[in-house]
Design a protein around this motif. Structure first.
Motif, PDB file in Angstrom:
ATOM      1  N   ASP A  56       5.638  30.203  17.974  1.00  0.00           N
ATOM      2  CA  ASP A  56       6.879  29.715  18.567  1.00  0.00           C
ATOM      3  C   ASP A  56       6.970  28.195  18.593  1.00  0.00           C
ATOM      4  O   ASP A  56       8.019  27.624  18.329  1.00  0.00           O
ATOM      5  N   ALA A  57       5.893  27.527  18.928  1.00  0.00           N
ATOM      6  CA  ALA A  57       5.906  26.065  19.066  1.00  0.00           C
ATOM      7  C   ALA A  57       5.083  25.432  17.957  1.00  0.00           C
ATOM      8  O   ALA A  57       4.268  26.107  17.314  1.00  0.00           O
ATOM      9  N   PRO A  58       5.295  24.168  17.689  1.00  0.00           N
ATOM     10  CA  PRO A  58       4.452  23.490  16.682  1.00  0.00           C
ATOM     11  C   PRO A  58       2.974  23.638  17.033  1.00  0.00           C
ATOM     12  O   PRO A  58       2.572  23.426  18.181  1.00  0.00           O
ATOM     13  N   GLN A  59       2.196  24.056  16.064  1.00  0.00           N
ATOM     14  CA  GLN A  59       0.774  24.343  16.297  1.00  0.00           C
ATOM     15  C   GLN A  59      -0.039  23.756  15.150  1.00  0.00           C
ATOM     16  O   GLN A  59       0.496  23.397  14.109  1.00  0.00           O
ATOM     17  N   LYS A  60      -1.352  23.707  15.356  1.00  0.00           N
ATOM     18  CA  LYS A  60      -2.225  23.415  14.224  1.00  0.00           C
ATOM     19  C   LYS A  60      -2.055  24.520  13.190  1.00  0.00           C
ATOM     20  O   LYS A  60      -2.019  25.703  13.548  1.00  0.00           O
ATOM     21  N   PRO A  61      -1.941  24.171  11.903  1.00  0.00           N
ATOM     22  CA  PRO A  61      -1.851  25.230  10.893  1.00  0.00           C
ATOM     23  C   PRO A  61      -3.054  26.165  10.977  1.00  0.00           C
ATOM     24  O   PRO A  61      -4.172  25.740  11.284  1.00  0.00           O
ATOM     25  N   MET A  62      -2.794  27.425  10.739  1.00  0.00           N
ATOM     26  CA  MET A  62      -3.855  28.441  10.785  1.00  0.00           C
ATOM     27  C   MET A  62      -4.368  28.736   9.380  1.00  0.00           C
ATOM     28  O   MET A  62      -3.589  28.854   8.436  1.00  0.00           O
ATOM     29  N   LEU A  63      -5.667  28.848   9.241  1.00  0.00           N
ATOM     30  CA  LEU A  63      -6.281  29.336   8.006  1.00  0.00           C
ATOM     31  C   LEU A  63      -7.269  30.435   8.365  1.00  0.00           C
ATOM     32  O   LEU A  63      -8.272  30.188   9.046  1.00  0.00           O
ATOM     33  N   THR A  64      -6.975  31.637   7.918  1.00  0.00           N
ATOM     34  CA  THR A  64      -7.903  32.762   8.078  1.00  0.00           C
ATOM     35  C   THR A  64      -8.448  33.135   6.712  1.00  0.00           C
ATOM     36  O   THR A  64      -7.678  33.396   5.783  1.00  0.00           O
ATOM     37  N   VAL A  65      -9.748  33.138   6.597  1.00  0.00           N
ATOM     38  CA  VAL A  65     -10.418  33.527   5.357  1.00  0.00           C
ATOM     39  C   VAL A  65     -10.935  34.953   5.540  1.00  0.00           C
ATOM     40  O   VAL A  65     -11.758  35.222   6.416  1.00  0.00           O
ATOM     41  N   VAL A  66     -10.420  35.855   4.714  1.00  0.00           N
ATOM     42  CA  VAL A  66     -10.889  37.235   4.710  1.00  0.00           C
ATOM     43  C   VAL A  66     -11.822  37.386   3.514  1.00  0.00           C
ATOM     44  O   VAL A  66     -11.391  37.232   2.369  1.00  0.00           O
ATOM     45  N   VAL A  67     -13.084  37.656   3.772  1.00  0.00           N
ATOM     46  CA  VAL A  67     -14.063  37.803   2.701  1.00  0.00           C
ATOM     47  C   VAL A  67     -14.292  39.278   2.449  1.00  0.00           C
ATOM     48  O   VAL A  67     -14.802  39.998   3.314  1.00  0.00           O
ATOM     49  N   ALA A  68     -13.878  39.731   1.267  1.00  0.00           N
ATOM     50  CA  ALA A  68     -14.132  41.115   0.863  1.00  0.00           C
ATOM     51  C   ALA A  68     -15.482  41.153   0.167  1.00  0.00           C
ATOM     52  O   ALA A  68     -15.626  40.712  -0.974  1.00  0.00           O
ATOM     53  N   GLY A  69     -16.492  41.637   0.878  1.00  0.00           N
ATOM     54  CA  GLY A  69     -17.834  41.687   0.327  1.00  0.00           C
ATOM     55  C   GLY A  69     -17.963  42.764  -0.741  1.00  0.00           C
ATOM     56  O   GLY A  69     -17.106  43.635  -0.879  1.00  0.00           O
ATOM     57  N   GLU A  70     -19.040  42.702  -1.477  1.00  0.00           N
ATOM     58  CA  GLU A  70     -19.276  43.663  -2.562  1.00  0.00           C
ATOM     59  C   GLU A  70     -20.669  44.257  -2.427  1.00  0.00           C
ATOM     60  O   GLU A  70     -21.672  43.544  -2.446  1.00  0.00           O
ATOM     61  N   ALA A 107      -8.326  19.853  12.183  1.00  0.00           N
ATOM     62  CA  ALA A 107      -6.865  19.831  12.049  1.00  0.00           C
ATOM     63  C   ALA A 107      -6.285  21.241  11.907  1.00  0.00           C
ATOM     64  O   ALA A 107      -5.066  21.420  11.934  1.00  0.00           O
ATOM     65  N   LEU A 108      -7.158  22.239  11.744  1.00  0.00           N
ATOM     66  CA  LEU A 108      -6.711  23.610  11.525  1.00  0.00           C
ATOM     67  C   LEU A 108      -7.236  24.540  12.606  1.00  0.00           C
ATOM     68  O   LEU A 108      -8.272  24.270  13.233  1.00  0.00           O
ATOM     69  N   ALA A 109      -6.544  25.634  12.794  1.00  0.00           N
ATOM     70  CA  ALA A 109      -7.037  26.756  13.617  1.00  0.00           C
ATOM     71  C   ALA A 109      -7.604  27.772  12.636  1.00  0.00           C
ATOM     72  O   ALA A 109      -6.852  28.417  11.899  1.00  0.00           O
ATOM     73  N   THR A 110      -8.918  27.912  12.601  1.00  0.00           N
ATOM     74  CA  THR A 110      -9.572  28.651  11.516  1.00  0.00           C
ATOM     75  C   THR A 110     -10.329  29.874  12.011  1.00  0.00           C
ATOM     76  O   THR A 110     -10.783  29.935  13.151  1.00  0.00           O
ATOM     77  N   ALA A 147      -8.938  21.372   2.995  1.00  0.00           N
ATOM     78  CA  ALA A 147      -8.358  20.061   3.289  1.00  0.00           C
ATOM     79  C   ALA A 147      -6.874  19.983   2.939  1.00  0.00           C
ATOM     80  O   ALA A 147      -6.145  19.124   3.458  1.00  0.00           O
ATOM     81  N   SER A 148      -6.399  20.886   2.074  1.00  0.00           N
ATOM     82  CA  SER A 148      -5.007  20.820   1.611  1.00  0.00           C
ATOM     83  C   SER A 148      -4.041  21.650   2.448  1.00  0.00           C
ATOM     84  O   SER A 148      -2.828  21.577   2.245  1.00  0.00           O
ATOM     85  N   ILE A 149      -4.555  22.454   3.383  1.00  0.00           N
ATOM     86  CA  ILE A 149      -3.716  23.399   4.122  1.00  0.00           C
ATOM     87  C   ILE A 149      -2.730  22.665   5.036  1.00  0.00           C
ATOM     88  O   ILE A 149      -3.125  21.843   5.862  1.00  0.00           O
ATOM     89  N   LYS A 150      -1.446  22.994   4.865  1.00  0.00           N
ATOM     90  CA  LYS A 150      -0.395  22.410   5.702  1.00  0.00           C
ATOM     91  C   LYS A 150       0.428  23.474   6.429  1.00  0.00           C
ATOM     92  O   LYS A 150       1.246  23.138   7.288  1.00  0.00           O
ATOM     93  N   GLN A 151       0.220  24.732   6.064  1.00  0.00           N
ATOM     94  CA  GLN A 151       0.985  25.806   6.689  1.00  0.00           C
ATOM     95  C   GLN A 151       0.075  26.999   6.959  1.00  0.00           C
ATOM     96  O   GLN A 151      -1.050  27.067   6.443  1.00  0.00           O
TER      97      GLN A 151
END
Length: 554
Positions: free
Chosen positions: A235-249, A449-452, A374-378
């Motif tokens: 809803d409000a301006p936030q730190k951009p979120m980056l979630t990394v989903v690792v599909a293991g093998e 700078a991110l919510a990870t 480092a490039s994540i903005k959204q």
């Protein structure tokens, strides 16, 4: 030279004297395959019919007659040799893997073969395999080619296969009826029995695979979660979120020291504030099934190839909600999961450090990932599809400097290694995955700078020789726990937990509860506060752990 000419001359004379009918050639070929290409089938039969020799003889006679009935449909002078040659080669090919690795060549295994890469499959083409094919496939096929077919009248040539078909079916029925109750019980209780029969099992599997592909050829993609929207976390301006989903093998939970394994395979992750879910089950036992299933909205019981192919998955729901989605692959592809999103392939690069063997180890992700973070903005979801612990060449899944557990098996032919050497090589792959995940988490944590966050879950497990089984892909009904019990773990930064209102201690209370791939679709939506009617709160492990309860109460 003269001796060679003499031998050829004698063979020519012998060939003129020998001729054989198509049906008799078929009977002899079946007898050969029955006796030399079915070691596992005979081993199981001795166990199943222990002490009941007459029942064993009756059942084997019925199987032989049923095979003859099917093969007799090709017992015409112009079709018999091509058909029998193909069956001899097929039986030799499949019997090697069934007898040495304990695998079952069913529809799912054929699907795995069809979607694998040359780089992956070449590890299974070993000297032992080639020798087996030559001895039990090529040489018998050459004999079939060499033997002349006895001339027959047109009527006899046309009628004999039909008569053979009818008589064979009648004999098979009579033999089965002689002890039908026992035979039916055996087939019901020991599904691995007929699944080991060559070339019957792979032929049935191929037919089922062809039917599956035919049914899915013209399917129209069905949208999923088009109502998806971000909850209050957006809803409000936030730190951009980056979630990394690792599909293991091919990582099995039993070899994670985080789960109590006696070898320290997780020295780095054990130092980090992660939640390790110790009791997670996979959707399938091979990538071709498990990977699309785990990202789909369907449970393992409801999932099918047709449903997975024709229905959007959780990544599409993220897209509908406005998140940026990307897939990075160091395996055999995304199986159309990321068909609507940007993908990057890493498995065919020429990096001398990480790709020296023609395939890339998972360290290939790290440097590009550093720049990507480092490039994540959204708000972004990135999926990393690992090569992980894929066998049989475990020793090629980690750098030489990472061979911590020795001696390690350094060949694809397990019969040349001891059980401990195979396990050591596999444990090295798990320790390397531990290193890759830990480095990824540290990179995410370092970016304030991110919510990870990072969620890791393997697609399926692996057999390392237990009960005579190796690798993976066993039918689920008979798959051992080592192929279905998979590791899953979660890491979240402080900024991520705050933005998405997640009570970490509440989530941690579920670390030993029974979970499965069924939870992934719904839990990812709950974790990232995506509201949609597609999310089932009962399968969302975050539903009861939200300090912001909007997503929990849908």
């Amino acid at each position: 030279m003269s001796s060679v000419k003499t031998l050829l001359s004698r063979l020519a004379v012998l060939r003129e004297r020998i001729s054989i009918s198509p049906v008799l050639l078929t009977v002899l070929s079946i007898a050969f395959v029955f006796s030399v290409d079915n070691s596992t089938f005979w081993d199981i039969s001795r166990d199943v019919f222990s002490g009941h020799l007459l029942s064993l003889a009756g059942f084997m006679g019925a199987v032989f007659c049923l095979t003859l009935a099917a093969f007799s449909l090709f017992a015409y002078p112009w079709t018999v040799k091509p058909f029998l040659i193909s069956m001899l080669i097929l039986a030799a090919m499949t019997s090697y893997y069934v007898d040495t690795l304990g695998i079952i060549v069913d529809r799912d295994m054929i699907q795995n073969v069809m979607v694998t890469t040359v780089a992956e499959s070449r590890h299974l083409i070993t000297p032992g395999y080639i020798t087996h094919i030559i001895v039990f496939g090529v040489l018998p096929a050459l004999i079939v080619m060499w033997v002349p077919i006895r001339p027959q009248t047109r009527i006899r040539a046309a009628v004999t296969p039909i008569v053979t078909f009818v008589v064979s079916l009648a004999l098979a029925a009579g033999l089965l009826m002689s002890d039908l109750k026992s035979y039916a019980s055996i087939l019901r209780e020991r599904k691995d029995f007929m699944s080991s029969y060559q070339p019957g099992a792979p032929l049935v599997g191929a037919i089922r695979y062809a039917k599956m592909m035919s049914r899915s050829a013209n399917l129209v993609l069905t949208s999923t979660g088009t109502d998806a929207r971000g909850g209050s976390a957006y809803d409000a301006p936030q730190k951009p979120m980056l979630t990394v989903v690792v599909a293991g093998e091919t990582a099995r939970a039993q070899n994670f020291s985080l789960n109590g394994y006696g070898v320290d395979t997780n020295p780095e992750l054990s130092k980090l504030p992660i939640i390790n879910f110790s009791n997670t089950q996979s959707c399938g036992t091979a990538t071709a099934v498990s990977l699309p299933c785990m990202f789909s909205k369907y449970s393992r019981d409801d999932y099918s190839f047709e449903k997975g192919t024709s229905t959007e998955n959780v990544l599409d729901v993220f897209g509908h909600a406005g998140l940026q989605v990307e897939w990075w692959d160091n395996n055999t592809g995304d199986k159309a999961i990321a068909a609507r999103f940007k993908t990057r392939r890493f498995n065919d690069l020429t990096d001398p450090e990480f790709c020296a063997t023609g395939e890339c180890i998972d360290g290939i992700f790290l440097e590009p990932l550093k720049d990507y973070i480092a490039s994540i903005k959204q708000d972004t979801v990135l999926v990393l599809h690992q090569i992980g612990s894929h066998g049989p060449t475990y020793y090629q899944r980690y750098p030489a400097a990472f061979e911590r557990f020795t001696p390690a098996c350094r060949t694809a032919e397990f019969k040349k290694c001891t059980p401990q050497e195979i396990t050591n090589a596999y444990d090295n792959t798990i320790a390397y995955t531990d290193q890759i995940l830990a480095q990824t988490i540290k990179m995410l944590a370092a970016n304030e700078a991110l919510a990870t966050s990072l969620l890791y879950v393997s697609d399926h497990g692996e057999s390392l020789g237990e009960r005579g089984l190796y690798l993976h892909g066993a039918p689920y009904f008979m798959a051992p726990d080592t192929q279905t019990h998979v590791p899953m773990l979660l890491w979240m930064s402080d900024a991520f937990r705050t933005r998405f209102g997640i009570d970490e201690s509440c989530v941690a209370e579920q670390k030993d509860k029974p979970l499965s791939h069924d939870n992934l679709f719904h839990s990812l939506l709950g974790m990232l506060d995506i509201n949609t009617a597609e999310r089932n709160p009962d399968l969302d492990i975050f539903a009861s752990c939200k300090t912001n309860t909007e997503v929990a109460k849908i």
